[in-house]
Design a protein around this motif. Structure first.
Motif, PDB file in Angstrom:
ATOM      1  N   ALA A  47       0.845  -1.202   0.000  1.00 54.48           N
ATOM      2  CA  ALA A  47       0.000   0.000   0.000  1.00 54.48           C
ATOM      3  C   ALA A  47       0.882   1.254   0.000  1.00 54.48           C
ATOM      4  CB  ALA A  47      -0.918  -0.009   1.216  1.00 54.48           C
ATOM      5  N   ALA A  48       1.946   1.241   0.800  1.00 50.47           N
ATOM      6  CA  ALA A  48       2.836   2.407   0.878  1.00 50.47           C
ATOM      7  C   ALA A  48       3.556   2.621  -0.455  1.00 50.47           C
ATOM      8  CB  ALA A  48       3.855   2.213   1.996  1.00 50.47           C
ATOM      9  N   LEU A  49       3.990   1.513  -1.091  1.00 49.87           N
ATOM     10  CA  LEU A  49       4.702   1.636  -2.370  1.00 49.87           C
ATOM     11  C   LEU A  49       3.769   2.129  -3.473  1.00 49.87           C
ATOM     12  CD1 LEU A  49       6.930  -1.574  -2.200  1.00 49.87           C
ATOM     13  CD2 LEU A  49       7.718   0.813  -2.126  1.00 49.87           C
ATOM     14  N   ALA A  50       2.488   1.738  -3.398  1.00 50.50           N
ATOM     15  CA  ALA A  50       1.519   2.184  -4.414  1.00 50.50           C
ATOM     16  C   ALA A  50       1.394   3.702  -4.368  1.00 50.50           C
ATOM     17  CB  ALA A  50       0.170   1.519  -4.173  1.00 50.50           C
ATOM     18  N   GLU A  51       1.539   4.285  -3.171  1.00 45.51           N
ATOM     19  CA  GLU A  51       1.475   5.747  -3.036  1.00 45.51           C
ATOM     20  C   GLU A  51       2.762   6.419  -3.471  1.00 45.51           C
ATOM     21  OE1 GLU A  51       0.361   7.381   0.763  1.00 45.51           O
ATOM     22  OE2 GLU A  51      -1.429   6.087   0.825  1.00 45.51           O
ATOM     23  N   LEU A  52       3.892   5.774  -3.118  1.00 42.33           N
ATOM     24  CA  LEU A  52       5.196   6.432  -3.334  1.00 42.33           C
ATOM     25  C   LEU A  52       5.694   6.294  -4.765  1.00 42.33           C
ATOM     26  CD1 LEU A  52       7.227   5.415  -0.134  1.00 42.33           C
ATOM     27  CD2 LEU A  52       6.517   7.716  -0.777  1.00 42.33           C
ATOM     28  N   GLY A  53       5.388   5.185  -5.425  1.00 43.27           N
ATOM     29  CA  GLY A  53       6.016   4.880  -6.718  1.00 43.27           C
ATOM     30  C   GLY A  53       7.376   4.257  -6.482  1.00 43.27           C
ATOM     31  N   PRO A  54       8.177   4.090  -7.578  1.00 44.34           N
ATOM     32  CA  PRO A  54       9.474   3.396  -7.444  1.00 44.34           C
ATOM     33  C   PRO A  54      10.394   4.089  -6.434  1.00 44.34           C
ATOM     34  CG  PRO A  54       8.932   3.775  -9.743  1.00 44.34           C
ATOM     35  CD  PRO A  54       7.935   4.551  -8.936  1.00 44.34           C
ATOM     36  N   VAL A  55      11.028   3.292  -5.603  1.00 50.92           N
ATOM     37  CA  VAL A  55      11.901   3.833  -4.548  1.00 50.92           C
ATOM     38  C   VAL A  55      13.340   3.367  -4.754  1.00 50.92           C
ATOM     39  CG1 VAL A  55      10.049   3.894  -2.820  1.00 50.92           C
ATOM     40  CG2 VAL A  55      11.492   1.854  -3.024  1.00 50.92           C
ATOM     41  N   GLY A  56      14.258   4.082  -4.124  1.00 52.74           N
ATOM     42  CA  GLY A  56      15.622   3.590  -3.953  1.00 52.74           C
ATOM     43  C   GLY A  56      15.660   2.848  -2.635  1.00 52.74           C
ATOM     44  N   LEU A  57      16.281   1.675  -2.613  1.00 52.61           N
ATOM     45  CA  LEU A  57      16.261   0.828  -1.409  1.00 52.61           C
ATOM     46  C   LEU A  57      17.626   0.809  -0.730  1.00 52.61           C
ATOM     47  CD1 LEU A  57      14.867  -1.294   0.436  1.00 52.61           C
ATOM     48  CD2 LEU A  57      15.678  -3.047  -1.181  1.00 52.61           C
ATOM     49  N   VAL A  58      17.612   0.982   0.588  1.00 50.30           N
ATOM     50  CA  VAL A  58      18.818   0.866   1.418  1.00 50.30           C
ATOM     51  C   VAL A  58      18.622  -0.322   2.371  1.00 50.30           C
ATOM     52  CG1 VAL A  58      20.284   2.013   3.120  1.00 50.30           C
ATOM     53  CG2 VAL A  58      19.243   3.347   1.270  1.00 50.30           C
ATOM     54  N   PRO A  59      19.136  -1.509   2.016  1.00 57.11           N
ATOM     55  CA  PRO A  59      18.966  -2.651   2.919  1.00 57.11           C
ATOM     56  C   PRO A  59      19.973  -2.580   4.071  1.00 57.11           C
ATOM     57  CG  PRO A  59      19.333  -3.364   0.623  1.00 57.11           C
ATOM     58  CD  PRO A  59      19.733  -1.924   0.735  1.00 57.11           C
TER      59      PRO A  59
END
Ligand code: AMP
Length: 274
Positions: A12-24
């Protein structure tokens, strides 16, 4: 900053934000982790960090329960760093009881940390692949502090044609040269004073080799410097920067990598050569 702990909340959060940069990350955050978040911000996309202490990358003799955890402190630092989303999965989400697949890694995973910690890079690759599947980032940010890890991740991402850009971020150090690490807190005061000898030995050997000195002699001198500082070197090697294969002479691109034990802590570091 959104904090999510379940896959439906994440999606749900990603649907709002769109593509993200990920820091694992595995948490216990410090300025090294925040440099990854800062690099992600530069891409002008939302930034997601994950915090998950991955049991699969710890060996049977390595103490998973000793790994430092500080969720409240981590979340405060990530908010300060301008993170948009934090993904905090639990073990059952990452490793459901019916899960039956792991990733096998070869090539750059074979030697050094791969030999010292059997199964470690398979555990890293498996959790990173799962994070990529969950978060579907456009790019993912990893520290050069763990040079071999970055090459292993680049390799399997290319091998499986995963549509994620792998971005390496330079190592963040203390003023005396010691690379920041969550495990540095376990150094006793006298060990902490001795620890910068690792980076000092690496930079000295790298300068010697770049200047044309014999590789074997420079590596031997560096190992002696570590021993003199109270460390037990595990390996100290000149390697192909992407292949991690040992080199007897300077070739491009080349990396000098090391791991050494100091008290109860295994210190890792590396520098570019040439
Ligand atoms: P960890 O939480 O130790 O698994 O590290 C998460 C990420 O932070 C990895 O990509 C590490 O390489 C990176 N990292 C750890 N220490 C540093 C540092 N001193 N400088 C830059 N990146 C780092």
């Amino acid at each position: 900053m959104k904090i999510v702990r379940t896959l439906p909340e994440l999606h749900a959060a990603l649907a709002e934000l769109g593509p993200v940069g990920l820091v694992p990350t595995m948490g216990a955050l410090h300025r090294g982790h925040l440099a990854l978040a800062a690099a992600a911000r530069q891409a002008k996309r939302p930034v997601a960090a994950s915090i998950f202490v991955n049991p699969l990358q710890f060996g049977p003799t390595e103490d998973l329960s000793r790994y430092p955890r500080d969720e409240a402190g981590d979340l405060a630092q990530l908010a300060q760093a301008g993170c948009d989303l934090v993904w905090l999965p639990d073990v059952a989400t990452m490793y459901p009881s019916d899960a039956a697949s792991t990733i096998t890694v070869g090539g750059p995973a074979t030697r050094w940390e791969g030999a010292a910690r059997p199964g470690h890079f398979a555990g890293v690759a498996t959790v990173v692949a799962k994070l990529f599947g969950q978060v579907r980032p456009h790019a993912a940010y990893f520290g050069e502090k763990d040079w071999q890890q970055v090459q292993v991740i680049r390799r399997f991402t290319a091998d499986f044609l995963l549509p994620v850009e792998i971005v390496p971020v330079p190592t963040v150090r203390e003023v005396d040269g010691l690379a920041l690490s969550s495990r540095n807190r376990f150094l006793k005061p006298a060990e902490r004073l001795a620890a910068p000898a690792l980076y000092a030995a690496l930079t000295r050997a790298a300068a010697q080799i770049s200047g044309g000195a014999a590789v074997a002699e420079s590596l031997e001198a560096a190992k002696h410097a570590l021993i003199a500082a109270g460390m037990t070197p595990d390996y100290l090697a000149l390697v192909g920067a992407e292949t991690l294969e040992p080199l007897e002479r300077l070739a491009q691109p080349t990396r000098l990598i090391t791991a050494a034990r100091l008290g109860s802590v295994r210190l890792l570091d590396n520098v570019a050569v040439g």
